[in-house]
Write an enzyme that holds these catalytic residues in place. Sequence first.
Site, PDB file in Angstrom:
ATOM      1  N   HIS A  27       1.291  -1.827   0.222  1.00 53.74           N
ATOM      2  CA  HIS A  27       0.190   0.163   0.176  1.00 53.74           C
ATOM      3  C   HIS A  27       0.788   1.016   0.057  1.00 53.74           C
ATOM      4  O   HIS A  27       1.288   1.674   1.392  1.00 53.74           O
ATOM      5  CB  HIS A  27      -1.292  -0.417   1.180  1.00 53.74           C
ATOM      6  CG  HIS A  27      -1.289  -1.139   1.584  1.00 53.74           C
ATOM      7  ND1 HIS A  27      -1.591  -2.638   1.416  1.00 53.74           N
ATOM      8  CD2 HIS A  27      -3.181  -1.453   1.330  1.00 53.74           C
ATOM      9  CE1 HIS A  27      -2.248  -3.188   2.041  1.00 53.74           C
ATOM     10  NE2 HIS A  27      -3.767  -3.149   1.371  1.00 53.74           N
ATOM     11  N   GLY A 116      -3.199  -3.383  11.062  1.00 55.25           N
ATOM     12  CA  GLY A 116      -4.314  -4.027  10.014  1.00 55.25           C
ATOM     13  C   GLY A 116      -5.708  -4.427  10.628  1.00 55.25           C
ATOM     14  O   GLY A 116      -6.587  -3.564   9.507  1.00 55.25           O
ATOM     15  N   PRO A 117      -6.253  -4.532  11.473  1.00 57.83           N
ATOM     16  CA  PRO A 117      -7.695  -4.333  11.535  1.00 57.83           C
ATOM     17  C   PRO A 117      -7.814  -3.700  11.532  1.00 57.83           C
ATOM     18  O   PRO A 117      -7.704  -2.621  12.478  1.00 57.83           O
ATOM     19  CB  PRO A 117      -8.273  -5.917  12.745  1.00 57.83           C
ATOM     20  CG  PRO A 117      -6.718  -6.209  12.973  1.00 57.83           C
ATOM     21  CD  PRO A 117      -5.245  -5.580  12.272  1.00 57.83           C
ATOM     22  N   HIS A 258      -3.981   3.326  -3.492  1.00 53.65           N
ATOM     23  CA  HIS A 258      -3.737   3.460  -1.963  1.00 53.65           C
ATOM     24  C   HIS A 258      -3.568   1.491  -1.696  1.00 53.65           C
ATOM     25  O   HIS A 258      -2.706   1.128  -0.529  1.00 53.65           O
ATOM     26  CB  HIS A 258      -5.915   2.426  -1.837  1.00 53.65           C
ATOM     27  CG  HIS A 258      -6.485   1.136  -0.270  1.00 53.65           C
ATOM     28  ND1 HIS A 258      -5.930   1.864   0.577  1.00 53.65           N
ATOM     29  CD2 HIS A 258      -5.752   0.534  -0.421  1.00 53.65           C
ATOM     30  CE1 HIS A 258      -6.357   0.720   1.384  1.00 53.65           C
ATOM     31  NE2 HIS A 258      -6.090  -0.290   0.889  1.00 53.65           N
ATOM     32  N   ARG A 349     -17.854 -17.182  39.378  1.00 52.46           N
ATOM     33  CA  ARG A 349     -17.574 -15.944  39.096  1.00 52.46           C
ATOM     34  C   ARG A 349     -17.442 -15.768  40.719  1.00 52.46           C
ATOM     35  O   ARG A 349     -16.174 -15.041  41.242  1.00 52.46           O
ATOM     36  CB  ARG A 349     -18.566 -15.492  38.584  1.00 52.46           C
ATOM     37  CG  ARG A 349     -20.079 -15.576  39.402  1.00 52.46           C
ATOM     38  CD  ARG A 349     -21.134 -14.542  38.778  1.00 52.46           C
ATOM     39  NE  ARG A 349     -22.714 -15.174  39.640  1.00 52.46           N
ATOM     40  CZ  ARG A 349     -23.238 -14.151  39.283  1.00 52.46           C
ATOM     41  NH1 ARG A 349     -23.255 -13.177  39.319  1.00 52.46           N
ATOM     42  NH2 ARG A 349     -24.306 -14.886  40.018  1.00 52.46           N
ATOM     43  N   GLU A 403     -18.071  -3.655  24.566  1.00 50.96           N
ATOM     44  CA  GLU A 403     -17.332  -4.766  25.060  1.00 50.96           C
ATOM     45  C   GLU A 403     -15.425  -5.033  24.254  1.00 50.96           C
ATOM     46  O   GLU A 403     -14.504  -5.603  24.444  1.00 50.96           O
ATOM     47  CB  GLU A 403     -17.471  -6.372  24.499  1.00 50.96           C
ATOM     48  CG  GLU A 403     -19.017  -6.509  25.629  1.00 50.96           C
ATOM     49  CD  GLU A 403     -20.441  -5.702  24.969  1.00 50.96           C
ATOM     50  OE1 GLU A 403     -19.748  -4.950  24.184  1.00 50.96           O
ATOM     51  OE2 GLU A 403     -20.835  -5.897  26.103  1.00 50.96           O
ATOM     52  N   PHE A 429     -20.706 -12.540  25.062  1.00 54.29           N
ATOM     53  CA  PHE A 429     -20.057 -11.587  24.472  1.00 54.29           C
ATOM     54  C   PHE A 429     -18.934 -11.468  23.693  1.00 54.29           C
ATOM     55  O   PHE A 429     -18.197 -10.880  23.947  1.00 54.29           O
ATOM     56  CB  PHE A 429     -21.089 -10.074  25.154  1.00 54.29           C
ATOM     57  CG  PHE A 429     -21.897  -9.948  25.429  1.00 54.29           C
ATOM     58  CD1 PHE A 429     -23.219 -10.480  24.694  1.00 54.29           C
ATOM     59  CD2 PHE A 429     -22.505  -9.413  26.160  1.00 54.29           C
ATOM     60  CE1 PHE A 429     -24.817 -10.275  24.456  1.00 54.29           C
ATOM     61  CE2 PHE A 429     -24.441 -10.005  26.319  1.00 54.29           C
ATOM     62  CZ  PHE A 429     -25.192 -10.176  25.797  1.00 54.29           C
ATOM     63  N   HIS A 453     -21.116 -16.625  33.105  1.00 53.53           N
ATOM     64  CA  HIS A 453     -22.429 -17.218  32.757  1.00 53.53           C
ATOM     65  C   HIS A 453     -22.134 -17.377  32.179  1.00 53.53           C
ATOM     66  O   HIS A 453     -22.136 -16.831  30.083  1.00 53.53           O
ATOM     67  CB  HIS A 453     -23.561 -15.944  32.341  1.00 53.53           C
ATOM     68  CG  HIS A 453     -23.820 -14.982  33.651  1.00 53.53           C
ATOM     69  ND1 HIS A 453     -22.701 -14.483  34.543  1.00 53.53           N
ATOM     70  CD2 HIS A 453     -25.062 -14.283  33.820  1.00 53.53           C
ATOM     71  CE1 HIS A 453     -23.780 -13.409  35.056  1.00 53.53           C
ATOM     72  NE2 HIS A 453     -24.734 -13.498  35.026  1.00 53.53           N
ATOM     73  N   HIS A 465     -28.941 -14.682  25.871  1.00 56.88           N
ATOM     74  CA  HIS A 465     -27.244 -14.507  26.897  1.00 56.88           C
ATOM     75  C   HIS A 465     -26.463 -15.891  27.198  1.00 56.88           C
ATOM     76  O   HIS A 465     -25.480 -16.326  27.745  1.00 56.88           O
ATOM     77  CB  HIS A 465     -28.009 -14.539  27.538  1.00 56.88           C
ATOM     78  CG  HIS A 465     -28.387 -12.648  28.024  1.00 56.88           C
ATOM     79  ND1 HIS A 465     -29.422 -12.667  26.830  1.00 56.88           N
ATOM     80  CD2 HIS A 465     -27.758 -11.693  28.657  1.00 56.88           C
ATOM     81  CE1 HIS A 465     -28.948 -11.269  26.939  1.00 56.88           C
ATOM     82  NE2 HIS A 465     -28.809 -10.725  27.970  1.00 56.88           N
TER      83      HIS A 465
HETATM   84  C1  LIG Z   1     -11.365  -4.318   9.562  1.00 55.32           C
HETATM   85  C2  LIG Z   1     -11.398  -4.164   8.679  1.00 55.32           C
HETATM   86  N1  LIG Z   1     -11.775  -4.420   7.503  1.00 55.32           N
HETATM   87  C3  LIG Z   1     -11.424  -3.772   6.349  1.00 55.32           C
HETATM   88  C4  LIG Z   1     -10.384  -4.311   6.235  1.00 55.32           C
HETATM   89  C5  LIG Z   1      -9.232  -3.522   4.493  1.00 55.32           C
HETATM   90  N2  LIG Z   1      -8.674  -2.590   4.471  1.00 55.32           N
HETATM   91  C6  LIG Z   1      -7.665  -2.550   4.533  1.00 55.32           C
HETATM   92  S1  LIG Z   1      -7.308  -0.521   3.959  1.00 55.32           S
HETATM   93  C7  LIG Z   1      -8.758  -0.579   3.712  1.00 55.32           C
HETATM   94  C8  LIG Z   1      -9.745   0.933   3.313  1.00 55.32           C
HETATM   95  C9  LIG Z   1      -9.827   2.336   4.365  1.00 55.32           C
HETATM   96  O1  LIG Z   1      -9.322   3.340   4.260  1.00 55.32           O
HETATM   97  P1  LIG Z   1      -8.561   4.482   5.113  1.00 55.32           P
HETATM   98  O2  LIG Z   1      -8.350   3.883   6.068  1.00 55.32           O
HETATM   99  O3  LIG Z   1      -9.216   5.622   4.762  1.00 55.32           O
HETATM  100  O4  LIG Z   1      -6.896   4.015   3.726  1.00 55.32           O
HETATM  101  P2  LIG Z   1      -6.042   5.044   2.562  1.00 55.32           P
HETATM  102  O5  LIG Z   1      -7.339   4.373   1.674  1.00 55.32           O
HETATM  103  O6  LIG Z   1      -6.675   6.599   2.755  1.00 55.32           O
HETATM  104  O7  LIG Z   1      -4.688   4.141   2.685  1.00 55.32           O
HETATM  105  C10 LIG Z   1      -9.981  -1.566   3.800  1.00 55.32           C
HETATM  106  C11 LIG Z   1     -11.523  -1.821   3.644  1.00 55.32           C
HETATM  107  C12 LIG Z   1      -9.394  -4.035   7.600  1.00 55.32           C
HETATM  108  N3  LIG Z   1      -7.450  -4.268   6.953  1.00 55.32           N
HETATM  109  N4  LIG Z   1      -9.590  -3.998   8.494  1.00 55.32           N
END
Ligand SMILES: Cc1ncc(C[n+]2csc(CCOP(=O)(O)OP(=O)(O)O)c2C)c(N)n1
Length: 655
Positions: A27, A116-117, A258, A349, A403, A429, A453, A465
Amino acid sequence: MTLPERQLANAIRALAMDAVQAANSGHPGMPMGMADVATVLYSDYLKFDPVDPKWADRDRFVLSAGHGSMLAYATLHLAGYARPTIGDIRNFRQLHSPCAGHPENFELEGVETTTGPLGQGLATSVGMAIAERHLNAIYGDDLVDHRTWVIAGDGCLMEGINHEAIGLAGHLGLGRLTVLWDDNKITIDGSTDLSTSEDIPARYAATGWHVESCDGHDPADIRRAIDAALADPRPSLIACRTIIGFGAPNKQGTSATHGAPLGADEIAAARMELGWTAEPFVIPADIASAWAAFGEKGKKLHAEWNDRLANSDKKTEFSDRIAGQIVPGDAFKTYLDGLVAEPPKVATRKASENTLGALTADIAALVGGSADLTGSNNTKTSSTKPLTKDDYSGRYIYYGIREFGMAAAMNGMALHGGVVPYGGTFLVFADYCRAAIRLSALQQQRVVYVMTHDSIGLGEDGPTHQPIEHLQSLRAMPNLLVLRPADAVETAECWALALAQESRPSLLALTRQNLPPLRHDVTENLCLKGGYRLRDASAARKVVLVATGSEVSLAIEVADKLEAAGHGVDVVSMVSTELFDEQTAAYQADILPDDALIVSIEAGTTFGWERYTGRHGLRFGIDSFGASAPIEDLFKHFGLTADAITPQILAKLGN
Ligand SMILES: Cc1ncc(C[n+]2csc(CCOP(=O)(O)OP(=O)(O)O)c2C)c(N)n1
Ligand SMILES: [Mg+2]
């Protein structure tokens, strides 16, 4: 921007586009867009010592927009960290390169958290900022006085967890947290206009944040905005207006930059546009030395800090805290002995609360909390007063109904160091926390999830639940210890095990309902082996009943009936399948012998239990959703009673 400062930022741009091109994956857009902001941050604001990436009083920098990992790798390299080397960067995204696809804390010392997430980096940084204020309240400015900086993208701000994270940060007034938002109005699908009309600054302001905006390509304006953020007592969001892929003349400003290599032609054009003449992966000497100088200030501050630590009467205590050295003390030992003297019939608990009472009295690093279920999760003790905006020295966090935000914040606290976080919610949850539990496990962090629980045993709240698939799905997660104790002694043992895990999270699955005491000896932590023989067959062994948590006492009832019918039966408490799987083959074969009928009993899905029972064993559990009713009716309805189970085992034995 003056040419030299722009050129310093162009070093990030060049490394990003060249590394992505070489890997044919990655990227480039985000690092190229945020290069000017990152350069200002490293040159004037970020407190770091490249020689000692783990210096306790460093600022924390979190690249929440983890896809822009080349920004992290480039800045660490340029700022003089030992790793990544330029060779590491050349190997971007290749097997065994620490410059992996996304920043990973276990690959590079300078990476504070794995991202990353989207959204989780920012939510994790909230925990880092909490830990900083907490330790500052205890050890003072001399030892703890740093900031948390985040670079986040549109995606991080759009994710639902952003709401939880900034709500918590605003409420706790975490003024040392600054989020630099890459406000480039582009995501993968194209313009942000496609999917959002939100007024983000207004949302942050409404949540108690201070909001600034700046031209993300103008260093003077970036400095103005950061200075304003530093001067404000609230956490700050700075909307840095940027152009994604800045410098790539034909592609900048579009989603084409991107997540794909720019291509040889566009990279050549970008070199022209940026006035960057160096070959790929070559940093001109004047630019390299200007970047290297950024770390000098931090080295000096670090040396001064070392002096203060050396002269502090809290030196040893502080160093031990940061090293993560925690050991249950006398209060825990006394508590254990009390369990033998007077075995209690309690819910696990409640047993957990009692254990925590002893542990939190001894271990100052334990910081607890709950996502608005304090009285149900039994997570608060008399030693843990609330951590609030007005008193960060507290050790109990009212996370609210957040959570996922709680779990991510706990990751941040653990990563920060000096704090061992635990937090509670209902086991069902765990799904709301799951993406953060996964990052606890991936990041090898000692976070303790107190999940109460834990079955239909919760009764009348019904199927919404009642966890069914949860235990097994959590056991499927690598590097997570799932612990389901059967009584008060096992609960105490499980807590000791959870705290002893320095590089993995643990999840305690605890009952709402009372359970009879089963263990009457505490000389050895029997849960250490994951599964152990709680009761030996009195006649020749034909059957091994393997149960967990609340079903262990049920297994004992079943065993009584089978023994009365003349069959020898072992009862195994399978507290943790992960720990059991780590034992020797001989131990496992001794506990689960091939010549016996193996029967599993757990009030959840039977999915997966065949790995212990074999195809020819028996599995008792629940493979549908639960139901709402009093507990006794539910166990009867789902066939989890000694009367229902025993005849099926007898039939299998041929009786
Ligand atoms: C939870 C999650 N969902 C989807 C993705 C896949 N993903 C990676 S970057 C991105 C777009 C992010 O847009 P932005 O934060 O504006 O980044 P830019 O394109 O500006 O670099 C997505 C959907 C991810 N990494 N994490
Ligand atoms: Mg964007």
